[in-house]
Write a protein that holds these residues in place. Structure first.
Motif, PDB file in Angstrom:
ATOM      1  N   THR A 245       0.853  -1.186   0.000  1.00 43.21           N
ATOM      2  CA  THR A 245       0.000   0.000   0.000  1.00 43.21           C
ATOM      3  C   THR A 245       0.888   1.235   0.000  1.00 43.21           C
ATOM      4  OG1 THR A 245      -1.680  -1.159   1.295  1.00 43.21           O
ATOM      5  CG2 THR A 245      -1.830   1.237   1.207  1.00 43.21           C
ATOM      6  N   TYR A 458      -6.383 -13.217   3.941  1.00 50.70           N
ATOM      7  CA  TYR A 458      -6.037 -11.793   3.964  1.00 50.70           C
ATOM      8  C   TYR A 458      -5.606 -11.319   2.576  1.00 50.70           C
ATOM      9  CZ  TYR A 458      -3.473  -7.526   5.310  1.00 50.70           C
ATOM     10  OH  TYR A 458      -3.014  -6.245   5.422  1.00 50.70           O
ATOM     11  N   ASN A 463     -10.957  -9.111  -1.401  1.00 47.43           N
ATOM     12  CA  ASN A 463     -10.911  -8.262  -0.215  1.00 47.43           C
ATOM     13  C   ASN A 463     -10.147  -6.959  -0.432  1.00 47.43           C
ATOM     14  OD1 ASN A 463     -12.316 -10.182   1.278  1.00 47.43           O
ATOM     15  ND2 ASN A 463     -10.442 -11.217   1.926  1.00 47.43           N
ATOM     16  N   LYS A 465     -10.744  -4.146  -2.145  1.00 44.77           N
ATOM     17  CA  LYS A 465     -11.495  -2.908  -1.974  1.00 44.77           C
ATOM     18  C   LYS A 465     -11.858  -2.694  -0.509  1.00 44.77           C
ATOM     19  CE  LYS A 465     -14.297  -1.753  -5.230  1.00 44.77           C
ATOM     20  NZ  LYS A 465     -15.477  -1.625  -6.144  1.00 44.77           N
ATOM     21  N   ARG A 466     -12.198  -3.765   0.194  1.00 44.77           N
ATOM     22  CA  ARG A 466     -12.515  -3.645   1.618  1.00 44.77           C
ATOM     23  C   ARG A 466     -11.286  -3.170   2.391  1.00 44.77           C
ATOM     24  NH1 ARG A 466     -11.273  -6.588   5.688  1.00 44.77           N
ATOM     25  NH2 ARG A 466     -10.548  -8.325   4.405  1.00 44.77           N
ATOM     26  N   LYS A 467     -10.115  -3.704   2.039  1.00 51.30           N
ATOM     27  CA  LYS A 467      -8.887  -3.277   2.700  1.00 51.30           C
ATOM     28  C   LYS A 467      -8.634  -1.789   2.441  1.00 51.30           C
ATOM     29  CE  LYS A 467      -6.379  -7.688   2.645  1.00 51.30           C
ATOM     30  NZ  LYS A 467      -7.329  -8.563   1.944  1.00 51.30           N
ATOM     31  N   ARG A 469     -10.789   0.583   1.888  1.00 47.32           N
ATOM     32  CA  ARG A 469     -11.731   1.424   2.609  1.00 47.32           C
ATOM     33  C   ARG A 469     -11.467   1.422   4.116  1.00 47.32           C
ATOM     34  NH1 ARG A 469     -17.132  -0.654  -0.667  1.00 47.32           N
ATOM     35  NH2 ARG A 469     -16.870   0.717  -2.490  1.00 47.32           N
ATOM     36  N   SER A 470     -10.798   0.384   4.594  1.00 46.62           N
ATOM     37  CA  SER A 470     -10.566   0.279   6.037  1.00 46.62           C
ATOM     38  C   SER A 470      -9.335   1.047   6.496  1.00 46.62           C
ATOM     39  CB  SER A 470     -10.427  -1.198   6.449  1.00 46.62           C
ATOM     40  OG  SER A 470      -9.239  -1.747   5.911  1.00 46.62           O
ATOM     41  N   ARG A 471      -8.564   1.560   5.540  1.00 52.36           N
ATOM     42  CA  ARG A 471      -7.325   2.252   5.909  1.00 52.36           C
ATOM     43  C   ARG A 471      -7.590   3.716   6.221  1.00 52.36           C
ATOM     44  NH1 ARG A 471      -2.837  -0.869   5.014  1.00 52.36           N
ATOM     45  NH2 ARG A 471      -3.236  -2.800   3.903  1.00 52.36           N
TER      46      ARG A 471
END
Length: 471
Positions: A245, A458, A463, A465-467, A469-471
């Protein structure tokens, strides 16, 4: 050196340098492992004049450094940086901390037989470039489980073509290599810990010394060299999971790259996905191998230059030149001191060479030549691989005209609490543009989390897009 020791050394060199007809080591060859050869295949003895000492491995480090937790390391880094730096210099006596020679363009001729072509080119091109040489210390070591698996692999592992490994488990597959490709596979399958969250900082340094730091967080789970879930090349299709990331600069912040690193990439390539904040969706990334530029490197690092070399070997013919004594970056604790800042390291044309430490070590030399009909921007590459760790310490990269183009260095150091030997930082010098690329810089960021563990889920592309949005 005693005559019997000289004979043993000669036998060790003979059995590991002369290429044989067998894909695996014979039982007689493998019997040397853990004796006159180290458990991973290095010559245990030093050289004749003592300039390369015998292998001492973990004995170089105070016992507590092998058991540090990340919390302890962070506390030392913040509150006692001098103590932390001293601990990781191990038990080296004061005379090991002072240069015994300095190589410059003026005196390089007397050291030429132990210099890579890349180092010779840097010495000739930049008047400010020099190499401070120190007494050698052979610090590399690995977990006992890796040693046991490596010894077992010696007589059972084999390589079909350049990219299909059979019957290897957990450890180095070819401690007594018979081909150049086998040496490079040892580097690729090197134990680096079972999983990690690494804080990677990198920069493209312009000729005037200016740069912008790119900050990346990398989550990795190794699927082959993993002590928790030991991998087997007969049943395991993946080498590792990788998720990066980008944190900064703002123009690329939020981009996430997911890679499923396959063991045999010559038959289908690695699997990769990218999430772009601007698009707000996940796309397959079709070109993440060979000489396709790595994201954010402005063409100064190709995908297969990450970790000095990774990915498929199928576009090259690999020649095992043999072992040679060479000056390589080693025990690079000073340049990684928390007291050293990136501005102290990154200078015009090359890093601050006062912070770099070079030692004389035995390396495996491997030449890779592009096969007829194959395409890659590097027509030829020469690799220098540390015999004690199987880590690539340097690489010379030639263009299609046969001219030396890019010079790579990995400043090796042993991390006793994992344990492994790795390159921090890694550098790519572009002799044509006179820029250089620095990566895996860690001085100003958090210490790698080597205690973290990830479930395979993981790294599921669903997953991503979910990761994000969670950042």
């Amino acid at each position: 050196m005693k005559p019997m020791h000289r004979a043993a050394l000669a036998a060790a060199v003979a059995l590991t340098v002369n290429a044989g007809a067998w894909a695996t080591a014979t039982p007689d060859e493998a019997a040397h492992l853990g004796k006159d050869l180290t458990p991973v295949g290095a010559i245990r003895q030093g050289n004749a004049d003592g300039s390369i000492p015998g292998w001492t491995g973990e004995k170089n480090f105070p016992e507590e450094t092998k058991h540090y937790t990340r919390a302890q390391l962070e506390d030392l880094r913040k509150n006692k940086p001098d103590e932390l730096e001293a601990k990781f210099k191990g038990t080296m006596a004061p005379d090991y901390l002072k240069p015994v020679a300095t190589i410059t363009a003026a005196n390089m001729a007397q050291y030429a037989d132990k210099l890579t072509e890349g180092h010779k080119a840097l010495l000739k091109k930049y008047p400010t470039y020099k190499m401070n040489v120190y007494k050698s210390v052979r610090t590399a070591f690995y977990p006992d489980a890796v040693y046991r698996a490596t010894i077992d692999n010696a007589t059972r592992a084999s390589l079909e073509g350049t990219d299909t490994i059979k019957n290897a488990r957990l450890g180095f597959p070819f401690p007594i290599p018979k081909s150049g490709a086998e040496v490079v596979w040892n580097h690729k399958l090197k134990y680096k810990g079972s999983a990690a969250k690494r804080f990677n900082n990198q920069a493209i340094v312009k000729p005037d010394g200016s740069y912008i730091i790119t900050k990346i967080i990398e989550d990795v789970k190794f699927k082959y060299a993993n002590l928790d879930e030991p991998g087997d090349t007969n049943t395991q299709k993946l080498l590792a999971y990788y998720l990066s990331t980008v944190v900064s600069p703002p123009r690329v912040a939020g981009q996430i790259t997911l890679v499923h690193e396959t063991l045999d990439q010559s038959t289908g390539g690695r699997l990769a996905w990218i999430y772009s904040p601007g698009l707000g969706r996940v796309n397959r990334a079709p070109d993440v191998g060979y000489d396709n530029p790595a994201v954010g490197t402005d063409n100064e690092q190709y995908n297969d230059q990450i970790d000095v070399f990774n990915g498929a070997l199928d576009r090259y013919t690999w020649k095992l030149v043999g072992r040679k004594e060479m000056y390589i970056p080693y025990n690079s604790y000073q340049i990684n001191s928390p007291k050293v800042k990136y501005a102290d390291i990154l200078r015009p044309h090359h890093i601050n060479q006062d912070l770099a430490r070079y030692e004389l070590h035995r390396v495996w030399v491997v030449d890779a030549t592009l096969k007829p009909g194959m395409r890659h921007n590097f027509a030829r590459r020469t690799f220098y691989i540390d015999e004690d760790s199987w880590a690539i310490a340097a690489e010379d990269c030639y263009d299609g005209r046969g001219q030396l183009w890019k010079v790579q260095e990995a400043h090796l150091l042993t991390v006793p609490f994992i344990p492994t030997t790795t390159g921090i930082p890694e550098l790519i010098y572009d002799l044509q543009s006179t820029r250089y690329f620095a990566t895996t810089l860690a001085n100003e960021d958090a210490i790698t989390d080597f205690e973290i563990r990830f479930p395979d889920s993981y790294f599921d592309p669903a997953n991503l897009k979910r990761k994000a949005r969670s950042r």
